[in-house]
Structures are given as C-alpha cells and as structure tokens.
Design a protein around this motif. Structure first.
Motif, PDB file in Angstrom:
ATOM      1  N   THR A  85       0.735  -1.536  -0.287  1.00 42.32           N
ATOM      2  CA  THR A  85       0.176   0.393  -0.416  1.00 42.32           C
ATOM      3  C   THR A  85       0.904   1.272   0.113  1.00 42.32           C
ATOM      4  O   THR A  85       0.398   2.285  -0.689  1.00 42.32           O
ATOM      5  N   LEU A  86       1.485   1.359   0.921  1.00 43.31           N
ATOM      6  CA  LEU A  86       2.745   2.455   0.442  1.00 43.31           C
ATOM      7  C   LEU A  86       3.521   2.307  -0.625  1.00 43.31           C
ATOM      8  O   LEU A  86       3.661   3.439  -1.498  1.00 43.31           O
ATOM      9  N   ALA A  87       3.965   1.173  -0.966  1.00 42.84           N
ATOM     10  CA  ALA A  87       4.446   1.476  -2.461  1.00 42.84           C
ATOM     11  C   ALA A  87       3.441   1.880  -3.862  1.00 42.84           C
ATOM     12  O   ALA A  87       3.752   3.053  -5.093  1.00 42.84           O
ATOM     13  N   SER A  88       2.275   1.567  -3.216  1.00 39.99           N
ATOM     14  CA  SER A  88       1.101   2.078  -4.249  1.00 39.99           C
ATOM     15  C   SER A  88       1.310   3.950  -4.167  1.00 39.99           C
ATOM     16  O   SER A  88       0.784   4.593  -4.557  1.00 39.99           O
ATOM     17  N   GLY A  89       0.711   4.251  -2.812  1.00 35.43           N
ATOM     18  CA  GLY A  89       0.771   5.454  -2.849  1.00 35.43           C
ATOM     19  C   GLY A  89       2.335   6.467  -3.626  1.00 35.43           C
ATOM     20  O   GLY A  89       2.300   7.588  -3.776  1.00 35.43           O
ATOM     21  N   LEU A  90       3.228   6.104  -3.173  1.00 30.53           N
ATOM     22  CA  LEU A  90       3.933   6.434  -3.641  1.00 30.53           C
ATOM     23  C   LEU A  90       4.548   6.527  -5.207  1.00 30.53           C
ATOM     24  O   LEU A  90       5.133   7.710  -6.146  1.00 30.53           O
ATOM     25  N   ASP A  91       3.495   5.976  -5.874  1.00 27.99           N
ATOM     26  CA  ASP A  91       3.549   5.385  -7.486  1.00 27.99           C
ATOM     27  C   ASP A  91       2.721   6.702  -8.081  1.00 27.99           C
ATOM     28  O   ASP A  91       2.690   7.583  -8.971  1.00 27.99           O
TER      29      ASP A  91
END
Length: 272
Positions: free
Chosen positions: A27-33
């Motif tokens: 989820t964190l990675a998706s937010g950064l994307d």
C-alpha cells in the motif's frame, strides 16, 4: 579499473521470487507511485489519470488520493476535480537535498562553466530507471533547455544516463537494464545494442555524449565522478543548445571543459 559492459542480455529473469517479501508494504509503494505519476509541466491529475499510469483500480486510487490529501502530499482542487502535489512533498525532499553537500561544492564550478559556454550544467543521480537532477546552473533563463532540480530524464537516451551506466557496478547496471527491458522494451531494443560502443568511447575519452537523441534541440555531454560518493554515483551533465552548431565543434570545446570540471570537483571532495 571499471568492468567492461557486457553484451546486451538476451533474456531477463521475469520469474517471481520463491517467497514474497513479507517486509514489503504494498500500500505504501502504491501511494508513492501515485506521487511519482506527475510528469514535468503537469499541474493536476485526476483519479482516472492515476489509475491509467499506475495500473491500480479506481477504488484503490480513490482511497490513496484521499489519504495522501489528508496527509498533505496531495491537494484537491474541487473546481477541476483533480489533485495537485502538496507542500509535504517538498518538505520530504528538503532533507535529502540539504544533505547532499556535493551540491554546494559543485554549484560555483557548474555556474562558471555554464556562463562560459552558454549552456546548462547539472548534477544528477539515479532514481529507479531514470536520472534525476539534484543541482543545476544555467547561463541564462532564456535558453530553450532549462533543467530544474527534481526533473527526471531517461537513462538510455541521455548522456547523463549513459555516463551512470558506464560507472555503476555490474550488479546495479544489470538490475537497471533488466527493469528498463520490462518497463520500456522499445527503448531497450533501440539503445542497449549501442552500449558496448558507448562504453568503449567512454574509456577512451572519459565522457559520454548524446547527439540530440533525447531532445532534438540539445546536445548532451556527461562525466561521472570517479567513484561512488556515500554509495551513490553522481554525474555532471552539460546540455548545449544545438542552434545550428556542429556536434563535433561543440564536442571539442565543451567536453574537455566538463572533464576538467569533474576532476576539480573530485579534488575538492578529496577523491584525488
């Protein structure tokens, strides 16, 4: 001695790992994307834009944009129904930039060269499969090519990216090339076969060049520092407006001065 670039890999290992990384926060990675979905010159994006660029579902994007807005990383514009980057993005990058002391040391050298040759001189490092500017100096605000801090540029089509590939460790280089093959197969097919010749030219001359391949109005020259600094390979790049100039004439004038700049910078950094 730096290892020679191998021939372009014929295949890339695309098989999944035997076990998923349980420490990876998806989820964190998706937010950064989502934050990285903005392109240079774009002021606002909508949930549809985010979904198309990240491959995430619209409901997932909606939850992420709401959360990022609450945290200050995005700012919602009700009139447009879209999102702008928020001030929190700047605050997170400030510590990184302030901690890169090479910027303060390189800035006067870069500005002096930019003024002498009427061009833009920049300092960059790798960000995923791209290069990102962390410092830049321009001879004038009127030149057509005006790079700025935080702007990204492609790895394979630019002199800065090629210089990074020539200096990076074999492991880092191969990892980046594999990622590019998956993310941008057209660029991989076009440029990777050129890498052995680019490497050979770099070993002979000490710099990499770009003959208006990325932008048709700019010639590029780049020199990487002799070794990594705090685990990162820095590259000094010079973008010179074409304006009817012959590449060979600019190369003979600009490239030696750029090499000399990097050598002076290395001396100031205690690398020599």
């Amino acid at each position: 001695m730096t290892a020679r670039l191998p021939s372009p890999p014929e295949t890339v290992d695309e098989s999944p790992k035997d076990e998923p990384d349980r420490q990876f926060a998806t989820t964190l990675a998706s937010g950064l994307d989502l934050l990285l979905a903005f392109r240079v010159g774009e002021a606002a994006l909508g949930n549809k834009d985010f979904a198309e660029r990240t491959g995430l579902s619209r409901p997932t994007v909606a939850r992420l944009t709401h959360t990022l807005t609450e945290l200050g990383y995005l700012r919602h514009d009700p009139a447009l129904g879209k999102y702008h980057l928020g001030a929190a993005v700047l605050s997170t990058s400030y510590s990184l930039l302030a901690g890169l002391h090479i910027r303060q040391i390189a800035r006067p050298l870069m500005k002096a060269l930019a003024d002498r040759i009427g061009a833009a001189v920049s300092l960059g490092l790798r960000e995923r499969t791209s290069m990102v500017y962390v410092e830049t100096a321009r001879s004038t605000e009127q030149i057509a090519f005006t790079p700025d801090i935080g702007a990204t540029l492609p790895m394979l089509a630019t002199s800065m990216g090629r210089a990074w590939l020539c200096r990076a460790s074999a492991h880092e280089r191969d990892e980046v090339l594999n990622r590019i093959k998956l993310a941008d197969p057209a660029a991989w097919r076009r440029y990777v076969p050129q890498l052995p010749a680019i490497r050979s030219a770099f070993e002979q001359r000490g710099y990499c060049a770009c003959r208006a391949e990325w932008r048709d109005d700019v010639y590029g020259f780049a020199v990487p520092l002799a070794r990594a600094l705090e685990g990162r390979v820095f590259v000094v790049n010079c973008g010179v407006p074409v304006e009817g100039m012959k590449f060979a004439a600019l190369e003979s004038t600009v490239a030696p001065q750029l090499v000399a700049l990097v050598q002076e910078l290395e001396t100031l950094l205690g690398m020599r």
